[in-house]
Design an enzyme around this catalytic site. Sequence first.
Site, PDB file in Angstrom:
ATOM      1  CG  MET A 178      40.856 -18.891  17.893  1.00 56.69           C
ATOM      2  SD  MET A 178      39.363 -18.581  16.968  1.00 56.69           S
ATOM      3  CE  MET A 178      39.790 -17.086  16.100  1.00 56.69           C
ATOM      4  CG  HIS A 181      50.771 -12.826  16.696  1.00 51.63           C
ATOM      5  ND1 HIS A 181      50.687 -12.213  17.924  1.00 51.63           N
ATOM      6  CD2 HIS A 181      49.496 -12.924  16.243  1.00 51.63           C
ATOM      7  CE1 HIS A 181      49.443 -11.931  18.188  1.00 51.63           C
ATOM      8  NE2 HIS A 181      48.676 -12.361  17.189  1.00 51.63           N
ATOM      9  CG  HIS A 205      49.136 -15.743  20.101  1.00 57.45           C
ATOM     10  ND1 HIS A 205      49.174 -15.502  18.753  1.00 57.45           N
ATOM     11  CD2 HIS A 205      47.817 -15.777  20.438  1.00 57.45           C
ATOM     12  CE1 HIS A 205      47.944 -15.422  18.287  1.00 57.45           C
ATOM     13  NE2 HIS A 205      47.096 -15.566  19.282  1.00 57.45           N
TER      14      HIS A 205
HETATM   15  O1  PAF Z   1      40.981 -14.564  21.286  1.00 58.29           O
HETATM   16  C1  PAF Z   1      40.930 -15.671  20.703  1.00 58.29           C
HETATM   17  O2  PAF Z   1      41.869 -16.106  20.033  1.00 58.29           O
HETATM   18  C2  PAF Z   1      39.662 -16.511  20.803  1.00 58.29           C
HETATM   19  O3  PAF Z   1      38.538 -15.704  20.823  1.00 58.29           O
HETATM   20  C3  PAF Z   1      39.666 -17.463  22.001  1.00 58.29           C
HETATM   21  C4  PAF Z   1      39.704 -16.712  23.323  1.00 58.29           C
HETATM   22  C5  PAF Z   1      40.873 -18.393  21.911  1.00 58.29           C
HETATM   23  C6  PAF Z   1      38.411 -18.330  21.992  1.00 58.29           C
HETATM   24  O4  PAF Z   1      38.324 -19.095  20.841  1.00 58.29           O
END
Ligand code: PAF
Length: 286
Positions: A29, A33, A36
């Site tokens: 989303m 950071h 990710h």
């Molecule tokens: O973990 C997340 O950031 C969200 O739940 C995802 C998996 C991208 C789905 O929108």
Amino acid sequence: MLIHKIEEVRNKIREWKSQGLTIGLVPTMGALHDGHKSLIKKSVSKCDKTVVSIFVNPIQFCPGEDLDKYPRTLDADEKLCNDVGVDIIFAPSPKEMYGEGHIMSNDFLTYVTPPFFYVNKLCGKSRVGHFDGVCTVVNKLFNIVQPDFAFFGEKDRQQLIILKKMVNDLNIPVEIIPCPIVREESGLALSSRNKYLSEEDKKEALALSKILFNIKACYKNGIKDCKALTETAYSYLNSNHSLEYLEFRDANDLEEKNIADENTIVFIALKIKNVRLIDNISLGEL
Ligand code: PAF
């Protein structure tokens, strides 16, 4: 390459598939950071091509949650992705994903509903409908990107378990790769929502990891009774904390545990002021 349109992604995917290339997807989303970054790096090293999706998915937010103020940092996200060799950043609009006018309505959307047993507990208890929204958008992303591998963080462990179940139950041809939680040196698990915390709040937030680390240490010292392990948490809590849950559950099917074992995950959710934080730890791993 930043792409906003589904059709453009599809064209690129068709091209890659015709060349026999493997594709990794990291759904996010945004507000990226180092947590990710570790997922993205894993995909880049494992797959020929990596797609990172950046989409603040409206249908996984419950009424009154932080949809409007959720951090949106596309420029910085784009730079991080380019620095680590991402091939496509897919950042669709809500309209591109869900069409006009019915984003928050159940009336016009086919939903993927995970089993009740997996969602009637932990985060699903207070966030009713959240995991339907997650499964629906991840399914759509899988259909758009058709990845061979999809990378998800263990920080959202209930989500990860539910998505594995979805992939298995619906025979979706993708392998889910779980990625370990990334923590600050202090122990605080990285999360986009940490942006909401002041320096003072961040100190209070250390309660989550301290509770989990201490429970694991007690378990390794021979305490297996989950009630006794739960009691070790209280000394870390004060009036700034509002504990939503601290639970011991099976790593595969989220069944409640009374006696902890190597297949047990300890889950915690805690509110500091209005910021809700989650964390978890596996008692089995070193
Ligand atoms: O973990 C997340 O950031 C969200 O739940 C995802 C998996 C991208 C789905 O929108």
